[in-house]
Design an enzyme around this catalytic site. Structure first.
Site, PDB file in Angstrom:
ATOM      1  N   HIS A   1       6.507 108.636  38.321  1.00 37.67           N
ATOM      2  CA  HIS A   1       6.312 107.293  38.883  1.00 37.67           C
ATOM      3  C   HIS A   1       5.720 106.314  37.867  1.00 37.67           C
ATOM      4  O   HIS A   1       5.170 105.293  38.255  1.00 37.67           O
ATOM      5  CB  HIS A   1       5.435 107.361  40.139  1.00 37.67           C
TER       6      HIS A   1
ATOM      7  N   VAL B   1      -0.054 107.876  38.493  1.00 36.62           N
ATOM      8  CA  VAL B   1       0.107 106.951  37.379  1.00 36.62           C
ATOM      9  C   VAL B   1      -1.183 106.859  36.558  1.00 36.62           C
ATOM     10  O   VAL B   1      -1.251 106.102  35.595  1.00 36.62           O
ATOM     11  CB  VAL B   1       0.587 105.566  37.873  1.00 36.62           C
TER      12      VAL B   1
HETATM   13  N1  APR Z   1      -7.856 117.731  47.420  1.00 34.41           N
HETATM   14  C1  APR Z   1      -6.555 118.036  47.746  1.00 34.41           C
HETATM   15  N2  APR Z   1      -5.784 117.206  48.453  1.00 34.41           N
HETATM   16  C2  APR Z   1      -6.303 116.026  48.837  1.00 34.41           C
HETATM   17  C3  APR Z   1      -7.622 115.639  48.514  1.00 34.41           C
HETATM   18  C4  APR Z   1      -8.414 116.555  47.772  1.00 34.41           C
HETATM   19  N3  APR Z   1      -9.676 116.300  47.422  1.00 34.41           N
HETATM   20  N4  APR Z   1      -7.849 114.402  49.048  1.00 34.41           N
HETATM   21  C5  APR Z   1      -6.716 114.040  49.658  1.00 34.41           C
HETATM   22  N5  APR Z   1      -5.783 115.010  49.543  1.00 34.41           N
HETATM   23  C6  APR Z   1      -4.410 115.035  50.057  1.00 34.41           C
HETATM   24  C7  APR Z   1      -4.226 114.311  51.366  1.00 34.41           C
HETATM   25  O1  APR Z   1      -4.472 115.181  52.448  1.00 34.41           O
HETATM   26  C8  APR Z   1      -2.765 113.857  51.284  1.00 34.41           C
HETATM   27  O2  APR Z   1      -1.905 114.868  51.833  1.00 34.41           O
HETATM   28  O3  APR Z   1      -3.608 114.335  49.120  1.00 34.41           O
HETATM   29  C9  APR Z   1      -2.510 113.744  49.778  1.00 34.41           C
HETATM   30  C10 APR Z   1      -2.380 112.310  49.280  1.00 34.41           C
HETATM   31  O4  APR Z   1      -1.251 111.726  49.847  1.00 34.41           O
HETATM   32  P1  APR Z   1      -0.809 110.229  49.485  1.00 34.41           P
HETATM   33  O5  APR Z   1      -1.976 109.314  49.600  1.00 34.41           O
HETATM   34  O6  APR Z   1       0.391 109.924  50.301  1.00 34.41           O
HETATM   35  O7  APR Z   1      -0.443 110.309  47.917  1.00 34.41           O
HETATM   36  P2  APR Z   1       0.895 110.838  47.231  1.00 34.41           P
HETATM   37  O8  APR Z   1       1.499 111.943  48.020  1.00 34.41           O
HETATM   38  O9  APR Z   1       0.587 111.071  45.816  1.00 34.41           O
HETATM   39  O10 APR Z   1       1.828 109.553  47.372  1.00 34.41           O
HETATM   40  C11 APR Z   1       3.120 109.619  46.829  1.00 34.41           C
HETATM   41  O11 APR Z   1       3.441 107.291  47.250  1.00 34.41           O
HETATM   42  O12 APR Z   1       2.769 105.081  47.283  1.00 34.41           O
HETATM   43  C12 APR Z   1       3.430 106.041  46.576  1.00 34.41           C
HETATM   44  O13 APR Z   1       3.989 105.933  44.345  1.00 34.41           O
HETATM   45  C13 APR Z   1       2.910 106.277  45.178  1.00 34.41           C
HETATM   46  O14 APR Z   1       3.000 108.288  43.868  1.00 34.41           O
HETATM   47  C14 APR Z   1       2.643 107.756  45.129  1.00 34.41           C
HETATM   48  C15 APR Z   1       3.523 108.280  46.262  1.00 34.41           C
END
Ligand code: APR
Length: 239
Positions: free
Chosen positions: A114, A98
């Site tokens: 989202h 977002v």
């Molecule tokens: N480079 C690549 N990947 C990374 C990095 C990085 N520097 N840092 C973290 N990650 C990875 C983590 O290993 C994890 O698998 O990014 C991922 C983040 O996962 P989440 O925190 O679950 O985020 P996301 O998948 O975008 O969440 C999905 O959940 O709460 C809701 O609406 C919100 O859009 C969001 C949705």
């Protein structure tokens, strides 16, 4: 790689992590500091709107101090240069994020499934308006004048935006790439299976194996600012 024409990319919080924006489920992530049920559901907003508005006011202010990183820039470059490499080829970027870092990096064929921190949604007249200021003081909607603005964020239990466009692009995809997402939240997490169903190749670029890693033909693990520019370079040089 030469048979690839249309590329669909799904990004998540990991692509913005190195810009200094917290992810949700990593250690120290947002959902460790806040309960989803308190800040990210329509029920939470009905119960305690001030708590919810304060949370999103903080997040909206924070993202405006952050800058796109090398991964955002590489994806914008891929969209701009891919049609030179493959005439008629398209790059569709679907983001769960977002923040506006893909927009600021220059991505244009971009779907914010989202919602967006920098939009407000009027629950009185249904207009969506660009919004950078706080919402806590209940400002009037610029379109209808009613003080009924809420964050234009898809909360848990709500329908993500533009799913028809997303599935339409997925049907045309030859390659599906998932970047920086844990694969924990549907329907985004199910797109890789949809991609397989239409015969697209699937690639995961993430810091570590995601929950859906087994669904991908190939996975490359590392920080987005390294693995994404390297992959884009490979695509554009015909590797
Ligand atoms: N480079 C690549 N990947 C990374 C990095 C990085 N520097 N840092 C973290 N990650 C990875 C983590 O290993 C994890 O698998 O990014 C991922 C983040 O996962 P989440 O925190 O679950 O985020 P996301 O998948 O975008 O969440 C999905 O959940 O709460 C809701 O609406 C919100 O859009 C969001 C949705």
């Amino acid at each position: 790689m030469t048979s690839i024409r249309n590329i669909m990319i799904l990004t998540g919080a990991g692509v913005s992590a190195e810009s200094g924006i917290d992810t949700f489920r990593d250690s120290g992530g947002l959902w460790e500091k806040h309960r989803v049920e308190d800040v990210a559901t329509p029920e939470a907003f009905a119960r305690d709107p001030e708590l919810v508005l304060r949370f999103y006011d903080m997040r909206r202010a924070a993202i405006q101090t952050k800058q796109p990183n090398a991964a955002h820039a590489a994806l914008a470059r891929l969209e701009a240069e891919w049609p030179e490499r493959v005439p008629g080829g398209t790059v569709t970027l679907v983001t769960q994020n977002v923040d506006d870092l893909h927009d600021r990096a220059g991505s244009r064929n971009l779907i914010h499934m989202h919602g967006e921190h920098l939009n407000a949604w009027c629950t009185a007249c249904d207009e969506r308006v660009p919004w950078r200021a706080p919402l806590l003081d209940r400002p009037a909607c610029p379109a209808c004048g009613v003080p009924a603005l809420r964050p234009d964020i898809v909360w848990f239990g709500e329908m993500p935006y533009r799913m028809e466009d997303i599935y339409g692009a997925l049907r045309e995809a030859d390659l599906f790439v998932s970047i920086g997402t844990s694969g924990a939240v549907y329907p985004a997490a199910g797109l890789v299976r949809g991609a397989r169903d239409v015969g697209a190749r699937t690639l995961e670029l993430n810091l570590e194996p995601s929950q859906g890693s087994a669904w991908f033909d190939e996975a490359r693990h590392g920080p987005a600012t390294q693995v994404v520019p390297a992959w884009v370079e490979e695509m554009l040089s015909g590797g």
